[in-house]
Design a protein around this motif. Structure first.
Motif, PDB file in Angstrom:
ATOM      1  N   ARG A 192      -8.079 -12.551   1.725  1.00  0.00           N
ATOM      2  CA  ARG A 192      -9.063 -11.722   2.434  1.00  0.00           C
ATOM      3  C   ARG A 192      -8.631 -11.516   3.885  1.00  0.00           C
ATOM      4  O   ARG A 192      -8.293 -12.474   4.572  1.00  0.00           O
TER       5      ARG A 192
ATOM      6  N   GLU B 229      -3.117   2.364 -10.711  1.00  0.00           N
ATOM      7  CA  GLU B 229      -3.349   0.989 -10.256  1.00  0.00           C
ATOM      8  C   GLU B 229      -4.425   0.322 -11.099  1.00  0.00           C
ATOM      9  O   GLU B 229      -5.483   0.897 -11.348  1.00  0.00           O
TER      10      GLU B 229
ATOM     11  N   TYR C 102      -5.102  -3.396 -10.548  1.00  0.00           N
ATOM     12  CA  TYR C 102      -5.720  -4.253  -9.537  1.00  0.00           C
ATOM     13  C   TYR C 102      -4.696  -4.553  -8.456  1.00  0.00           C
ATOM     14  O   TYR C 102      -3.508  -4.343  -8.631  1.00  0.00           O
ATOM     15  N   ARG C 103      -5.192  -5.032  -7.326  1.00  0.00           N
ATOM     16  CA  ARG C 103      -4.326  -5.524  -6.253  1.00  0.00           C
ATOM     17  C   ARG C 103      -4.890  -6.852  -5.763  1.00  0.00           C
ATOM     18  O   ARG C 103      -6.060  -7.145  -5.969  1.00  0.00           O
ATOM     19  N   TYR C 104      -4.054  -7.639  -5.101  1.00  0.00           N
ATOM     20  CA  TYR C 104      -4.505  -8.952  -4.652  1.00  0.00           C
ATOM     21  C   TYR C 104      -3.848  -9.331  -3.328  1.00  0.00           C
ATOM     22  O   TYR C 104      -2.846  -8.759  -2.920  1.00  0.00           O
ATOM     23  N   GLY C 105      -4.437 -10.314  -2.690  1.00  0.00           N
ATOM     24  CA  GLY C 105      -3.972 -10.854  -1.417  1.00  0.00           C
ATOM     25  C   GLY C 105      -5.111 -11.638  -0.794  1.00  0.00           C
ATOM     26  O   GLY C 105      -6.246 -11.599  -1.272  1.00  0.00           O
TER      27      GLY C 105
ATOM     28  N   PRO D 148       0.814  -1.225   0.000  1.00  0.00           N
ATOM     29  CA  PRO D 148       0.000   0.000   0.000  1.00  0.00           C
ATOM     30  C   PRO D 148       0.848   1.275   0.000  1.00  0.00           C
ATOM     31  O   PRO D 148       0.521   2.228  -0.722  1.00  0.00           O
TER      32      PRO D 148
ATOM     33  N   VAL E   8      -1.792  -7.036   1.588  1.00  0.00           N
ATOM     34  CA  VAL E   8      -1.781  -6.975   0.119  1.00  0.00           C
ATOM     35  C   VAL E   8      -0.476  -7.618  -0.339  1.00  0.00           C
ATOM     36  O   VAL E   8       0.600  -7.237   0.111  1.00  0.00           O
ATOM     37  N   ASN E   9      -0.584  -8.621  -1.211  1.00  0.00           N
ATOM     38  CA  ASN E   9       0.605  -9.328  -1.692  1.00  0.00           C
ATOM     39  C   ASN E   9       1.166  -8.756  -2.983  1.00  0.00           C
ATOM     40  O   ASN E   9       2.321  -8.980  -3.307  1.00  0.00           O
TER      41      ASN E   9
ATOM     42  N   ALA F 270       0.206  -6.020  -6.725  1.00  0.00           N
ATOM     43  CA  ALA F 270      -0.681  -5.182  -7.523  1.00  0.00           C
ATOM     44  C   ALA F 270      -0.064  -5.016  -8.898  1.00  0.00           C
ATOM     45  O   ALA F 270       1.135  -5.205  -9.088  1.00  0.00           O
TER      46      ALA F 270
ATOM     47  N   ARG G  29       5.007  -8.017  -2.882  1.00  0.00           N
ATOM     48  CA  ARG G  29       5.528  -7.962  -1.520  1.00  0.00           C
ATOM     49  C   ARG G  29       6.834  -8.741  -1.469  1.00  0.00           C
ATOM     50  O   ARG G  29       6.944  -9.842  -2.001  1.00  0.00           O
TER      51      ARG G  29
END
Length: 152
Positions: A43, A36, A38-41, A22, A47-48, A50, A63
């Motif tokens: 739930r 940006e 998209y971002r992912y990780g 972030p 956040v891992n 983007a 990350r």
């Protein structure tokens, strides 16, 4: 061939490692103008990664998870080059935001106007704009006839 909605075929997608995604996304957007996608990780978890864009350039922000960043190493290992439409405006924005400029805005012998800066974790970025159309032979390089790169 199946199309991928995340990354087109024949795209080099560098994964740039950061301790805090972030923070990196906020900094990269504010200072370099990345947008940006998209971002992912998991739930509820950190956040891992983007995916961000600078024009048509696509970068994966990941990350670090055990990978050293330039800050950990005490030096950078690569430059990431991004071609922009208006390098002068980009440079002014980056400087105004307080990024560390490691190469002042200049014009190269091969027809690029460019500058380099470090991001919040020490990754080095080169921002460039084509200003003169020169063949590699015009500035002292050699072209290879078998090269798959088609320019122009």
């Amino acid at each position: 061939m199946m199309k991928n909605r995340s990354v087109p075929t024949d795209t080099v997608l560098p994964h740039v490692m950061y301790e805090c995604i972030p923070d990196a996304l906020t900094w990269l957007g504010r200072v370099f103008g990345f947008v940006e996608h998209y971002r992912y990780g998991e739930r509820g978890g950190p956040v891992n990664g983007a995916q961000v864009y600078a024009g048509n350039a696509c970068i994966q922000v990941s990350r670090a998870r055990g990978f050293p960043t330039p800050m950990d190493l005490g030096h950078g290992t690569v430059y990431l080059t991004v071609f922009v439409d208006d390098v002068d405006a980009h440079y002014a924005r980056t400087r105004a935001e307080g990024a560390r400029i490691v190469e002042e805005l200049n014009e190269t012998i091969y027809g690029e106007r460019q500058y380099a800066a470090e991001d919040l974790e020490g990754h080095r970025w080169l921002f460039s704009q084509h200003v003169r159309d020169l063949a590699p032979e015009d500035w002292g390089a050699r072209s290879f006839k078998g090269s798959p790169m088609k320019v122009g």
